[in-house]
Every structure is written in structure tokens, then in C-alpha cells.
Design a protein around this motif. Structure first.
Motif, PDB file in Angstrom:
ATOM      1  N   ASP A  15       0.187  -1.524  -0.028  1.00  0.00           N
ATOM      2  CA  ASP A  15      -0.235  -0.171   0.344  1.00  0.00           C
ATOM      3  C   ASP A  15       0.522   1.262   0.225  1.00  0.00           C
ATOM      4  OD1 ASP A  15      -2.282  -2.124   0.260  1.00  0.00           O
ATOM      5  OD2 ASP A  15      -2.416  -1.367   2.387  1.00  0.00           O
ATOM      6  N   VAL A  16       0.161   2.700  -0.525  1.00  0.00           N
ATOM      7  CA  VAL A  16       0.762   3.560  -0.435  1.00  0.00           C
ATOM      8  C   VAL A  16       0.267   4.574  -0.064  1.00  0.00           C
ATOM      9  CG1 VAL A  16       0.735   3.941  -3.070  1.00  0.00           C
ATOM     10  CG2 VAL A  16       2.565   4.893  -1.740  1.00  0.00           C
ATOM     11  N   VAL A  17       0.620   5.841   0.731  1.00  0.00           N
ATOM     12  CA  VAL A  17      -0.563   6.611   1.424  1.00  0.00           C
ATOM     13  C   VAL A  17      -0.005   7.971  -0.301  1.00  0.00           C
ATOM     14  CG1 VAL A  17      -0.998   7.899   2.421  1.00  0.00           C
ATOM     15  CG2 VAL A  17      -0.452   6.223   3.767  1.00  0.00           C
ATOM     16  N   TYR A  18      -0.678   8.738  -0.208  1.00  0.00           N
ATOM     17  CA  TYR A  18      -0.635  10.008  -1.540  1.00  0.00           C
ATOM     18  C   TYR A  18      -0.908  10.891  -0.268  1.00  0.00           C
ATOM     19  CZ  TYR A  18      -1.010  13.189  -5.037  1.00  0.00           C
ATOM     20  OH  TYR A  18      -0.763  14.156  -5.753  1.00  0.00           O
ATOM     21  N   ILE A  19      -0.250  12.254  -0.605  1.00  0.00           N
ATOM     22  CA  ILE A  19      -1.010  13.608   0.134  1.00  0.00           C
ATOM     23  C   ILE A  19      -0.827  14.660  -1.228  1.00  0.00           C
ATOM     24  CG2 ILE A  19      -1.032  14.798   2.098  1.00  0.00           C
ATOM     25  CD1 ILE A  19      -0.365  12.728   3.845  1.00  0.00           C
ATOM     26  N   GLU A  20      -1.640  14.762  -0.838  1.00  0.00           N
ATOM     27  CA  GLU A  20      -1.607  16.272  -1.856  1.00  0.00           C
ATOM     28  C   GLU A  20      -1.521  17.556  -1.720  1.00  0.00           C
ATOM     29  OE1 GLU A  20      -3.361  18.329  -5.949  1.00  0.00           O
ATOM     30  OE2 GLU A  20      -3.479  15.818  -5.481  1.00  0.00           O
ATOM     31  N   HIS A  21      -0.624  18.618  -2.058  1.00  0.00           N
ATOM     32  CA  HIS A  21      -0.419  20.108  -1.232  1.00  0.00           C
ATOM     33  C   HIS A  21      -0.102  20.934  -1.960  1.00  0.00           C
ATOM     34  CE1 HIS A  21       3.435  19.598  -0.915  1.00  0.00           C
ATOM     35  NE2 HIS A  21       3.689  18.578  -0.785  1.00  0.00           N
ATOM     36  N   LEU A  22      -0.249  22.034  -1.918  1.00  0.00           N
ATOM     37  CA  LEU A  22      -0.255  23.414  -2.801  1.00  0.00           C
ATOM     38  C   LEU A  22       0.612  23.169  -3.903  1.00  0.00           C
ATOM     39  CD1 LEU A  22      -2.347  25.957  -3.487  1.00  0.00           C
ATOM     40  CD2 LEU A  22       0.174  27.200  -2.231  1.00  0.00           C
ATOM     41  N   THR A  23       1.503  22.604  -3.680  1.00  0.00           N
ATOM     42  CA  THR A  23       2.834  22.532  -4.830  1.00  0.00           C
ATOM     43  C   THR A  23       3.464  21.339  -5.340  1.00  0.00           C
ATOM     44  OG1 THR A  23       4.569  23.260  -3.433  1.00  0.00           O
ATOM     45  CG2 THR A  23       3.362  25.069  -4.301  1.00  0.00           C
TER      46      THR A  23
END
Length: 314
Positions: free
Chosen positions: A263-271
């Protein structure tokens, strides 16, 4: 189910040189393709073969005229592969079966081939490219969203409104291409082997009129329709529940049908985007989303919640 091994991957991951233990993985040439996924598969297989022979990365690198760090990057799926290098490594690792050589080299070619999103490369942020490959290869996507409807569930009008918020300097043509990319991305849910999508939306998502009231109304109608799909499980976290396990913000957890891809966790932010790979980090997020599934309104209540919000907008 806890992830089997850490996943080392793209630009924003801080990796150690020591890769996870995975010597007993099966090498699976089947399943959904994608350059990122294939690189990870090939790299993990080469790592397992090297360890089985008791060789160091330095020793492997010497054979292909490369450094120890180059072997590390190859095994972590962070670089493309040269067929000559892979052939030399297979020989070094004692792989004599020519059918196995051909199978591995076929995956190498797939790993080096352009991904489906290449046509949109001019409007696609580099940090998001790997996620698109991983998303296409996933068998289960669990996601929590606090601001927007998840990308895979957005209507065209809603997607354009979201894109304009993040790319206000872009002209109409760039906005149009970004929106078409997002709609093309959604087609993964129409496949016969579509991943299962389990999404929890904060109630704020249903209240924030992204693009205006009419756009939000149409978006909620679409959510009402898609929530009936057997491949989609949709829940709402109401304000009345107070605090919860995921107050830190939106994130996604992807699971794959391939043995060698944890499993992989993906977190998106502004840049940019962050891909978490450490087992304890992935476990923390898995625990958090598990609690969300329990604390949020249950899926059978979602149509009622969505319909009530539609009535409020009329």
C-alpha cells in the motif's frame, strides 16, 4: 490488512539506501500496466534476485559499470532501465531460463514506454505523473477529502472550477486540457477490472459551492448516481460528529493486485505531492481511514444525505 513492505518511489519521498525485505515475492507479469508500476515491479524483482545470491549493491553495480546508488535507484523503481543492464544483472544473479529473461525484458520495455497521460504532459505537474500510473494500477483506492469532491468523482464543470482555483494564470486552452485529462482519468472506473473506490467526504465538500450553486447541484446529482455503483462506496463525515481521526487533511491510500507492491499513501498539497513509504506511516493512515469508515455516516445513508442537500439547493 497491513502493507507488506515499505514503498520507495518518487521525488518527494525521503528514502534510505536499504530497501525493504521482499525476497520471497512472486514475479507477476500480469495485471494493469503503467510505467511507474512496472518500474517498481522490475526493481523489486531485481532486488530479490540480488539478495538471494548474497550480493551487495556495489558488486551488482560493478558488473553494469554503475555505482551502488544507481543500483539502489533501479531497485526502488526511481529510474528507467537499460535492457543491456537488466540482461547483465540477470546473468549475474544466475537466471538461466531464457523465458524468464524474455518476461523480465518485456516488463522493462513496458516500464520505459510512455504512459497514457503523456499526451497531456504539457499541462501535467511532474509530481503527479507517478500517481496517475499508480491509480490506474490500483485494485482499491481509499480516500478522504475535506475541500473538494475526489478527482475520480468530479463532473466536467466542477473539475474546471477546481482547476481554475489552482491555475488562475492559465488560459482557456490550458484549463480545457487539464479538464480533459481529469475526465480521461475517470475512465479507470469504467473498466471491467476497475478499482474499488471507497471515499469519505467531509460535509464541507457538499456545502462549498465550487463553480457556483448550479455546478454544485449537478455535482451532487452525479454523486447520488455514482454512489449506487457496486464499485464505489461513498460516505459523508458530518460536522455533528465533531473531531475525528483525519483532521490533518485529505489523503488517499492505494492498494495493488501485485504481490510486490505494498500500500502507498498519497498526500497532495499546494505545490506538490508526497508519497509515504514507511510501514509505520502507512499503518497510521490505514488506521485513521478505518476509523473514518466507522465514524462517518454509513454508506446506506449517503443517498439520503445527498438528496437532502439537493433539496436545500433548489
Amino acid at each position: 490488512m497491513a502493507p507488506k513492505d515499505p514503498l520507495r518511489t518518487v521525488e518527494e519521498v525521503h528514502v534510505s539506501e536499504e530497501a525493504p525485505d521482499s525476497d520471497n515475492e512472486k514475479f507477476d507479469e500480469n495485471g494493469r500496466s503503467g510505467a511507474t508500476v512496472r518500474r517498481l515491479q522490475v526493481g523489486a524483482h531485481l532486488r530479490a534476485l540480488r539478495r538471494a545470491r548474497g550480493l551487495s549493491r556495489d558488486e551488482a553495480g560493478y558488473v553494469i559499470r554503475a555505482s551502488e546508488s544507481k543500483i539502489s535507484r533501479m531497485e526502488l523503481g526511481r529510474v528507467s532501465f537499460k535492457e543491456r543492464d537488466v540482461t547483465d544483472l540477470l546473468k549475474l544473479y544466475g537466471v538461466e531460463d531464457q523465458a524468464e529473461h524474455r518476461r523480465v525484458l518485456t516488463l522493462v520495455r513496458e516500464a520505459n514506454a510512455p504512459s497514457w497521460w503523456q499526451a497531456y504532459g504539457d499541462v501535467l505537474d511532474t509530481w503527479f505523473q507517478n500517481y496517475l500510473d499508480l491509480e490506474q494500477a490500483a485494485e482499491l483506492i481509499r480516500t478522504y477529502e475535506v475541500q473538494f469532491v475526489p478527482g475520480l468523482l468530479q463532473t466536467d464543470a466542477y473539475a474546471r472550477a477546481v482547476i481554475k482555483l489552482g491555475h488562475s494564470a492559465d488560459g482557456p486552452e490550458e484549463i480545457d486540457r487539464r479538464a480533459r485529462l481529469r475526465m480521461a482519468r475517470k475512465q479507470v472506473l469504467d473498466r471491467a477490472d476497475a478499482p474499488r473506490l471507497w471515499a469519505v467526504l467531509d460535509e464541507a465538500v457538499l456545502l462549498r459551492p465550487i463553480g457556483g450553486v448550479e455546478v454544485l447541484r449537478d455535482q451532487i446529482r452525479y454523486l447520488l448516481e455514482i454512489s449506487r455503483s457496486p464499485r464505489v462506496r461513498l460516505q459523508v463525515m458530518p460536522f455533528a460528529k465533531g473531531g475525528h481521526a483525519a483532521l490533518g487533511g485529505a489523503f488517499s491510500i492505494l492498494r495493488f493486485p501485485h504481490d510486490k507492491l505494498p500500500d502507498v499513501v498519497y498526500i497532495e498539497h499546494l505545490t506538490g505531492g508526497l508519497y509515504l513509504e514507511k510501514r509505520d506511516e502507512v499503518d497510521r493512515y490505514a488506521e485513521a481511514i478505518g476509523r473514518l469508515f466507522i465514524e462517518a455516516e454509513q454508506p446506506d445513508r449517503t443517498p439520503e444525505i445527498l438528496q437532502r442537500r439537493l433539496d436545500e439547493l433548489d
